[in-house]
Design a protein around this motif. Structure first.
Motif, short mmCIF file in Angstrom:
data_model
loop_
_atom_site.label_atom_id
_atom_site.label_comp_id
_atom_site.label_asym_id
_atom_site.label_seq_id
_atom_site.Cartn_x
_atom_site.Cartn_y
_atom_site.Cartn_z
N ARG A 157 0.83 -1.20 0.00
CA ARG A 157 0.00 0.00 0.00
C ARG A 157 0.87 1.26 0.00
O ARG A 157 0.54 2.26 -0.64
CB ARG A 157 -0.93 -0.01 1.21
N ARG A 158 2.00 1.23 0.73
CA ARG A 158 2.89 2.40 0.73
C ARG A 158 3.42 2.68 -0.66
O ARG A 158 3.49 3.84 -1.09
CB ARG A 158 4.06 2.17 1.70
N ASP A 161 0.64 4.19 -2.78
CA ASP A 161 0.37 5.58 -2.40
C ASP A 161 1.51 6.50 -2.85
O ASP A 161 1.27 7.65 -3.27
CB ASP A 161 0.19 5.69 -0.88
N THR A 164 1.22 7.09 -6.57
CA THR A 164 0.11 8.00 -6.84
C THR A 164 0.50 9.44 -6.53
O THR A 164 0.21 10.36 -7.32
CB THR A 164 -1.11 7.60 -5.98
N ALA A 165 1.17 9.66 -5.40
CA ALA A 165 1.60 11.00 -5.02
C ALA A 165 2.59 11.56 -6.03
O ALA A 165 2.54 12.76 -6.38
CB ALA A 165 2.21 10.99 -3.63
N GLN A 168 0.71 12.71 -9.09
CA GLN A 168 0.01 13.96 -8.81
C GLN A 168 0.96 15.14 -8.85
O GLN A 168 0.62 16.22 -9.36
CB GLN A 168 -0.68 13.86 -7.46
N GLN A 188 4.08 14.84 1.32
CA GLN A 188 3.54 13.48 1.25
C GLN A 188 4.47 12.56 0.47
O GLN A 188 4.72 11.42 0.88
CB GLN A 188 2.16 13.52 0.58
N LEU A 192 6.21 9.18 2.18
CA LEU A 192 5.97 7.86 1.61
C LEU A 192 7.24 7.30 0.96
O LEU A 192 7.58 6.13 1.14
CB LEU A 192 4.86 7.94 0.58
#
Length: 382
Positions: A157-158, A161, A164-165, A168, A188, A192
């Protein structure tokens, strides 16, 4: 390795999965081989098993692509699992008309596939990984993340994420986002990314020490030396976690103009690489022969199976696709002996029963043909 918890699948059922309308296999051994011609669906069975743990399966296929061509668009995999003397029913699949994978444990829906790691850890080796050492760094990062996930359930999951960051941030740079928005997002990314990098580093360090400790032992496969390398790791060497985060934030802020021009983030753990050496020859794995690369990869996976058991307390299930095809008889026998000593459940595939002659008497062998499986060898064989 009998002191560790060992999960054993005792029944496997597939519905509308790849080429199978339905398939149910009773499993009574910790070592099972599926044998049949190319295209019979042997690897599909391993892929189905791989969905009984966290992640995207051994092919990383889109969920919709897994559904049987003549089915209704959904699919499912279910298994009965024996752990600590207790039976647990686990299952996963794609419901018709939906997009996300569903997971159930003892009939109850659970959120996310990470919950399955409480019941079974899994590692695999497939022919597509044969070019791991000569292919792109992204393949080796994905391989390392899979190894890390087996001992750190939160890692998957890390990584998701973090990726994804990063996307973005790249989009904000391209669209001329404000400094305030970028700063918040870079915070963020740094948190991460630092966590991802530290988890990978710990896995590599633990694996390296375990392999070094085996150097004096007579192992059937060559020893590897492993390291996590990259500009990010060099920059962060010797820093604490908080120091890494602070430094990463500054790197991201200072690199905005450069990254905007490039259209991507040019430094960070998303570019790190797993370096592997043939230890005895002090030679990069990428420069070793094809046979040596295969042997090194097998040795790495076997060593990591031991590491997973020691760190998590649970011996992983191993999925080994076409594992014996390119090994000579002596090395095949040594491999099977090593697998027995690991103590976990093992599923293998091959095109010829002769490849599995050296399996122990308790092993099972299923003949796969016409989308069916028939037990032809094992304690319960007719």
């Amino acid at each position: 390795m009998t002191e560790f918890r060992t999960a054993q699948l005792t029944r496997l059922s597939l519905t509308d999965f790849r080429n199978y309308a339905t398939l149910t296999l009773p499993l009574s051994s910790t070592m099972t081989a599926f044998v049949g011609p190319n295209g019979a669906g042997k690897t599909n069975i391993l892929e189905a098993v791989s969905f009984l743990t966290a992640g995207r399966g051994l092919r990383r296929a889109a969920l919709a692509d897994i559904a049987r061509k003549d089915g209704d668009g959904g699919w499912s995999v279910a298994a009965t699992l024996l752990l600590d003397g207790l039976e647990t029913k686990i299952g996963t699949g794609l419901a018709t008309g939906t997009s996300g994978r569903k997971v159930r444990i003892d009939g109850e829906d659970v959120r996310g596939s990470e919950s399955l790691l409480d019941y079974v850890r899994m590692l695999w080796l497939v022919p597509a990984m044969d070019g791991l050492f000569t292919g792109p760094g992204s393949d080796r990062r994905r391989f390392l993340d899979r190894l890390t996930l087996a001992i750190d359930p939160a890692h998957g999951r890390r990584v998701g994420d973090f990726e994804t960051a990063l996307r973005q941030r790249n989009r904000l740079l391209d669209q001329g986002g404000s400094d305030a928005y970028l700063s918040a997002l870079e915070q963020q990314v740094a948190e991460l990314g630092t966590a991802v990098s530290l988890a990978r580093t710990e896995t590599v360090d633990l694996l390296g020490r375990l392999i070094e400790g085996q150097a004096a032992e007579d192992q059937p496969f060559p020893h590897a030396a492993v390291a996590l390398e990259g500009a990010f790791e060099s920059e962060m060497a010797g820093m604490s976690a908080s120091e890494r985060e602070d430094r990463y934030i500054r790197m991201l802020a200072d690199g905005r103009a450069r990254d905007r021009a490039a259209g991507r983030t040019l430094n960070g753990p998303h570019l790190s690489d797993l370096k592997v050496l043939h230890a005895a020859k002090a030679m990069p794995a990428a420069q070793s022969s094809t046979g040596e690369q295969k042997a090194l990869l097998i040795g790495l996976v076997l060593a990591h199976a031991e590491l997973t058991a020691k760190v998590s307390g649970m011996t992983p299930v191993l999925l080994l696709d076409e594992i014996a095809a390119h090994l000579d008889p002596n090395r095949r026998a040594a491999l099977f002996s090593k697998l027995v000593s690991l103590g976990g459940q093992v599923f293998m595939t091959g095109t010829d029963t002769a490849l599995f002659e050296a399996l122990p008497p308790t092993a099972e062998l299923f003949e796969i043909s016409d989308r069916t499986g028939r037990l032809v060898r094992g304690p319960d064989a007719p």
